[in-house]
Scaffold this active site. Structure first.
Site, mmCIF file in Angstrom:
data_model
loop_
_atom_site.group_PDB
_atom_site.id
_atom_site.type_symbol
_atom_site.label_atom_id
_atom_site.label_comp_id
_atom_site.label_asym_id
_atom_site.label_seq_id
_atom_site.Cartn_x
_atom_site.Cartn_y
_atom_site.Cartn_z
ATOM 1 N N HIS A 113 0.852 -1.184 0.000
ATOM 2 C CA HIS A 113 0.000 0.000 0.000
ATOM 3 C C HIS A 113 0.888 1.234 0.000
ATOM 4 C CE1 HIS A 113 -2.972 3.004 1.350
ATOM 5 N NE2 HIS A 113 -3.820 2.220 0.709
ATOM 6 N N HIS A 114 0.502 2.254 -0.765
ATOM 7 C CA HIS A 114 1.359 3.430 -0.945
ATOM 8 C C HIS A 114 1.608 4.183 0.361
ATOM 9 C CE1 HIS A 114 3.503 6.386 -3.243
ATOM 10 N NE2 HIS A 114 2.980 6.025 -4.399
ATOM 11 N N SER A 115 0.769 3.959 1.371
ATOM 12 C CA SER A 115 0.992 4.618 2.664
ATOM 13 C C SER A 115 2.267 4.130 3.334
ATOM 14 C CB SER A 115 -0.201 4.385 3.593
ATOM 15 O OG SER A 115 -0.400 2.997 3.816
#
Length: 486
Positions: free
Chosen positions: A162-164
């Protein structure tokens, strides 16, 4: 040796009774850390983006070796051993350390070794991944191991983050920190431009400063217009509403780095200029074909087409490979990226080298501005003033109003191994963005790899787009060679 030599001295990971669950935080740390505003933004609708890392290897993958090494690498990074938990009262999110069962993150499907088209199977498998999200009951990453032979590899690993957790540079750093040179099993690989600074304008004279201020003002003005109403021309490559929720098709195509260097030398430009010039030429070739397929005989590529890419810049001071943790002194981890709105000139050009000249001109202008810094700090300020929800809507509108995302990350210059498996290629990309197309470019050894992430409803023939990019490079190379001979 199965375990990477330089990992043998790492602190042991405590194991639970089942010997597969690991606790990966240190005593005395403050664990309930809030997500940064930029990390939190990637959970908003329209910005809920996942990064895909496709890696082909030249030997059969040994899952037990992968799992054991992941414990000593990925799980040393607290982002990969923590849940992202939302506070229902105020809507904030925190990193909460958890026990990690490595088997929950490493997926090994049973495959029929007699599959008729292994390439198509791998392509379909990765496409199906883009239809799903990772459950928030575990850290937001996984690895899929496909032990099936294709034309380029004996096995394929598909990492999903996930890009987070971090931006492309953070995650490329993590993957490369797990690799070693084939020629020196104790040494990390080297990246091109290790001493390069970020994409922030560098100025010296008064006139240079004035030029930077003017370019930055123009970029700011265009950013505001795009956030309000300014959309790209509707073309067969422009996605429709809801494109971020649809499945993607990921295509990997390699070209010769020597061919691109030949053009670079002949024209005295950068490798990035050549790649962008090839991309512009490929887009013209592709759109010409798409418009010619319509029933309307008058249909043609529109004049004065507005066609822009959201072009991402790494804002770190240098590109280097550090350790696996997210607490290093060089600020490797996090989402430290800005972006520019890069206009493409999609027209017929009699001289193919004009595509590269145009790319060189616009990139020079963008580099001589503060646009990447502005978009980064403006987003953070907007979050502080108006909150995450409003910032998410702003981001979505800006991205949707452009045609594509474009990104590039430097890759290793020499042959490498990943957990003892020789790497054939590396291909990062994304899904979940509000555009029908993303092009990611990465170098590896003597290759430049184009990775296409396409919404098939909009771009039903992404292989054709790759063919057009290759054909455009051949034309540009031929013109450059002729120029050198003359």
């Amino acid at each position: 040796m199965d375990i990477m030599p330089s990992l043998n001295t790492l602190r042991s990971i405590r194991t639970a009774k089942n010997e597969k669950t690991f606790k990966c935080f240190r005593k005395g740390e403050d664990h309930d850390q809030p997500l940064s505003p930029m990390a939190r933004l990637f959970h908003e609708p329209g910005s809920n983006v996942y990064i895909i890392g496709i890696m082909g290897v030249k030997t059969k993958i040994r899952p037990d070796v992968f799992k054991e090494n992941l414990v000593h690498t990925f799980l040393k990074n607290r982002r990969f051993s923590s849940l992202q938990v939302m506070d229902k009262e105020n809507g904030s999110m925190k990193w909460i350390p958890t026990n990690v069962n490595i088997d929950d993150h490493v997926i090994i499907p049973e495959l029929n070794p007699k599959i008729e088209s292994p390439e198509k199977f791998v392509e379909d498998y990765i496409s199906n991944l883009s239809r799903s999200h990772i459950e928030n009951t575990k850290p937001l990453w996984d690895l899929h191991i496909l032990n099936i032979k294709t034309s380029e590899a004996e096995g394929t690993c598909v990492f999903r983050f996930h890009h987070s957790l971090g931006d492309g540079m953070s995650l490329m750093n993590l993957l490369l920190a797990c690799t070693r040179k084939v020629s020196d099993p104790e040494a990390l690989p080297t990246l091109p431009g290790n001493n390069n600074k970020s994409g922030v304008a560098k100025v010296a004279s008064v006139w240079s400063r004035l030029g930077v201020l003017w370019n930055s003002f123009v970029a700011l003005f265009m950013f505001v217009l795009t956030a309000l109403f300014l959309q790209d021309t509707k073309t067969p490559m422009k996605g429709s509403k809801g494109v971020e929720h649809r499945a993607r098709r990921f295509i990997v195509r390699s070209v010769s780095l020597d061919d691109i260097k030949l053009v670079k030398t002949a024209m005295n430009v950068t490798l990035n200029d050549v790649v962008l010039g090839v991309t512009q030429a490929g887009f013209y070739r592709y759109l010409r074909g798409r418009y010619s397929e319509t029933d309307d005989k008058r249909a043609d590529i529109p004049d004065n087409m507005r066609f822009r890419a959201t072009f991402f810049f790494n804002l770190r001071a240098a590109t280097r490979i550090n350790d696996y943790t997210d607490t290093d002194a060089f600020g490797t981890w996090g989402n430290k990226i800005g972006y520019s709105l890069l206009p493409f000139d999609i027209r017929f050009k009699k001289d193919p080298l004009d595509y590269v000249r145009d790319a060189n001109s616009i990139v020079k202008q963008k580099k001589a501005s503060l646009e990447p810094l502005f978009t980064y700090f403006f987003t953070k300020l907007f979050i502080m003033l108006f909150g995450i929800k409003a910032a998410g809507k702003l981001n979505h509108k800006v991205f949707y109003n452009t045609t594509l995302w474009f990104s590039n990350v430097p890759g290793p210059q020499e042959k490498i191994t990943f957990f003892g498996h020789e790497v054939a290629y590396i291909a990062p990309s994304c899904y979940g963005q509000p555009n029908a197309l993303m092009i990611h470019v990465v170098s590896y050894m003597d290759k430049v790899i184009f990775v296409i992430s396409a919404d098939e409803d909009t771009i039903p023939d992404p292989h054709k787009l790759c063919d057009d990019l290759e054909e455009s490079l051949r034309d540009i190379k031929a013109s450059a060679h002729s120029q050198m001979v003359e």
